[in-house]
Design a protein around this motif. Structure first.
Motif, PDB file in Angstrom:
ATOM      1  N   VAL A   1      70.864  67.830  57.067  1.00  0.00           N
ATOM      2  CA  VAL A   1      71.573  67.787  58.350  1.00  0.00           C
ATOM      3  C   VAL A   1      72.394  69.059  58.476  1.00  0.00           C
ATOM      4  N   LEU A   2      72.271  69.722  59.607  1.00  0.00           N
ATOM      5  CA  LEU A   2      73.087  70.897  59.899  1.00  0.00           C
ATOM      6  C   LEU A   2      74.362  70.455  60.595  1.00  0.00           C
TER       7      LEU A   2
ATOM      8  N   ALA B   1      73.881  79.079  58.052  1.00  0.00           N
ATOM      9  CA  ALA B   1      72.690  79.043  58.895  1.00  0.00           C
ATOM     10  C   ALA B   1      73.122  79.151  60.339  1.00  0.00           C
ATOM     11  N   SER B   2      72.227  79.652  61.172  1.00  0.00           N
ATOM     12  CA  SER B   2      72.452  79.606  62.603  1.00  0.00           C
ATOM     13  C   SER B   2      72.271  78.170  63.076  1.00  0.00           C
ATOM     14  N   TRP B   3      73.044  77.773  64.062  1.00  0.00           N
ATOM     15  CA  TRP B   3      72.928  76.398  64.536  1.00  0.00           C
ATOM     16  C   TRP B   3      71.592  76.161  65.227  1.00  0.00           C
ATOM     17  N   GLN B   4      70.886  77.244  65.591  1.00  0.00           N
ATOM     18  CA  GLN B   4      69.595  77.096  66.262  1.00  0.00           C
ATOM     19  C   GLN B   4      68.414  77.178  65.300  1.00  0.00           C
TER      20      GLN B   4
ATOM     21  N   LEU C   1      75.968  67.970  65.084  1.00  0.00           N
ATOM     22  CA  LEU C   1      75.114  67.514  63.993  1.00  0.00           C
ATOM     23  C   LEU C   1      73.677  67.630  64.471  1.00  0.00           C
ATOM     24  N   ARG C   2      72.849  68.337  63.695  1.00  0.00           N
ATOM     25  CA  ARG C   2      71.446  68.516  64.076  1.00  0.00           C
ATOM     26  C   ARG C   2      70.551  68.085  62.921  1.00  0.00           C
ATOM     27  N   THR C   3      69.522  67.319  63.238  1.00  0.00           N
ATOM     28  CA  THR C   3      68.617  66.799  62.221  1.00  0.00           C
ATOM     29  C   THR C   3      67.363  67.658  62.121  1.00  0.00           C
ATOM     30  N   GLU C   4      66.576  67.361  61.108  1.00  0.00           N
ATOM     31  CA  GLU C   4      65.312  68.054  60.890  1.00  0.00           C
ATOM     32  C   GLU C   4      64.403  67.948  62.111  1.00  0.00           C
ATOM     33  N   GLY C   5      64.425  66.793  62.779  1.00  0.00           N
ATOM     34  CA  GLY C   5      63.577  66.582  63.937  1.00  0.00           C
ATOM     35  C   GLY C   5      64.131  67.132  65.238  1.00  0.00           C
ATOM     36  N   GLY C   6      65.303  67.792  65.194  1.00  0.00           N
ATOM     37  CA  GLY C   6      65.863  68.415  66.385  1.00  0.00           C
ATOM     38  C   GLY C   6      66.789  67.536  67.194  1.00  0.00           C
TER      39      GLY C   6
END
Length: 274
Positions: free
Chosen positions: A54-55, A43-46, A66-71
Motif C-alpha cells: 500500500v502506498l 515513491a511517486s504517488w502516481q 492510500l493507494r493499492t496495487e489495483g489502483g
C-alpha cells in the motif's frame, strides 16, 4: 460435452472469485511482529504500487492518500482539496471535529463518501468491502466548542488491504476504551495526531501508541517543526525514528520493521507532474 462445459464454467467462476479476493489481514487476530529490514521506500504517488503493498502519501494536516496495487485511491479526513492533480478518489473519509477534517460539499463524482459521525450521539458504523480493501470504523467521542462531549461524534477508520491493517486515529480526544481497542485490533500502521493538546496530550497519545504496538507510526496534525520535535523528543528508546524528508512511502506486510518505528512524512499536496 455438457460435463466439459460445466467443468469450464466452474473453473471460470473460481478464477473470477480468486481475482477479487483481498489478502486477509490480522486486525483482530493480534499477529506477532514480523521482522524485516528495508520496509519503506520513496515513491511517486502516481507510480504503480508494488504487489501486496500500500502506498501512503501525506497530503496535509490529517489527510493521506492510500493507494493499492489495483489502483484504488482513498483519501482520509477529506477537506475537498488534495492539490492540483485531477484526482477523483474512490473513497473519502471525514471527521467533523473541525472544518480542516471534512467538507460539506464533496465532489458528487466520488463513489463513496464516509462520514465519521451520524445523528448526534448515535455514531455511525461503516463496513465497506471493495474487494482489495475493507474499510471500517470505530466511533469515538469528541469535545464540542462549548466544552461538552459529543458521544460517538468522530471515528477511527481502519483500512485492511494487502494483508495490512492501517489505522487513522482521526481527531482523537480521549484514550480509547478496552472495547474500542478490541474493535480496532492489531494495527500495523497508524496515523496519529501529535499536536499535544487540540487532540490528546502527548503523554496520553504515547500511551495509546504503546498500547497499539503498531510497527509503523506516522505523525500527523502537527502545526510546525516545533510541535513535531516536541513529540519526537518525548518518545522512548523503544521507538526508532526515520525522517528522510519524503512525503510518500510504501509498506508491505512482509517487510514491516522488527522495532516500532516513527516515520515522519512531510505534507505535500498532489501535483500531476510529480
Amino acid at each position: 460435452m455438457r460435463a466439459l462445459c460445466c467443468l469450464l464454467w466452474l473453473i471460470l467462476c473460481a478464477s473470477a472469485l480468486h481475482a477479487q479476493e483481498r489478502r486477509p489481514s490480522h486486525c483482530i487476530a493480534l499477529a506477532k511482529e514480523t521482522p524485516g529490514l528495508d520496509f519503506l521506500h520513496k515513491a511517486s504517488w502516481q507510480d504503480p504500487v508494488a504487489a501486496d503493498s500500500v502506498l501512503i502519501r501525506y497530503i496535509a494536516h490529517a489527510s493521506f492518500l492510500l493507494r493499492t496495487e489495483g489502483g484504488l485511491n482513498v483519501v482520509t479526513d477529506f477537506t475537498g482539496f488534495t492539490g492540483a492533480a485531477p484526482l477523483i478518489p474512490d473513497v473519502v473519509t471525514m471527521n467533523h471535529a473541525h472544518e480542516t477534517h471534512w467538507t460539506a460539499y464533496p465532489d458528487p463524482a466520488i463513489p463513496h463518501v464516509l462520514q465519521g459521525w451520524g445523528p448526534f450521539g448515535a455514531g455511525i458504523d461503516h463496513h465497506l468491502d471493495l474487494g482489495e480493501m475493507l474499510i471500517r470504523n470505530v466511533s469515538t467521542d469528541i469535545r464540542n466548542m462549548f466544552g461538552g462531549v459529543e458521544e460517538r461524534g468522530n471515528s477511527i477508520f481502519v483500512f485492511e488491504a494487502a494483508g495490512l491493517c492501517i489505522g487513522h486515529l482521526g481527531h482523537l480526544h480521549h484514550v480509547p476504551t478496552p472495547a474500542q481497542y478490541a474493535a480496532l485490533g492489531r494495527l500495523d500502521v497508524v496515523m496519529a495526531a501529535v499536536d499535544g493538546g487540540i487532540t490528546l496530550p502527548l503523554d496520553q497519545m504515547l500511551e495509546v501508541l504503546g498500547r497499539l504496538r503498531s510497527s509503523v507510526i506516522i505523525p500527523m496534525h502537527w502545526f510546525s517543526d516545533y510541535s513535531l520535535d516536541r513529540f519526537l523528543s518525548q518518545v522512548g528508546p523503544e521507538f526508532d525514528v526515520v525522517d528522510d524528508g519524503s512525503s510518500t512511502l510504501t509498506v508491505s506486510l512482509r517487510s514491516l520493521p522488527s522495532r516500532p518505528t516513527i516515520h515522519v512524512l512531510r505534507p505535500r499536496y498532489l501535483v500531476e507532474d510529480e
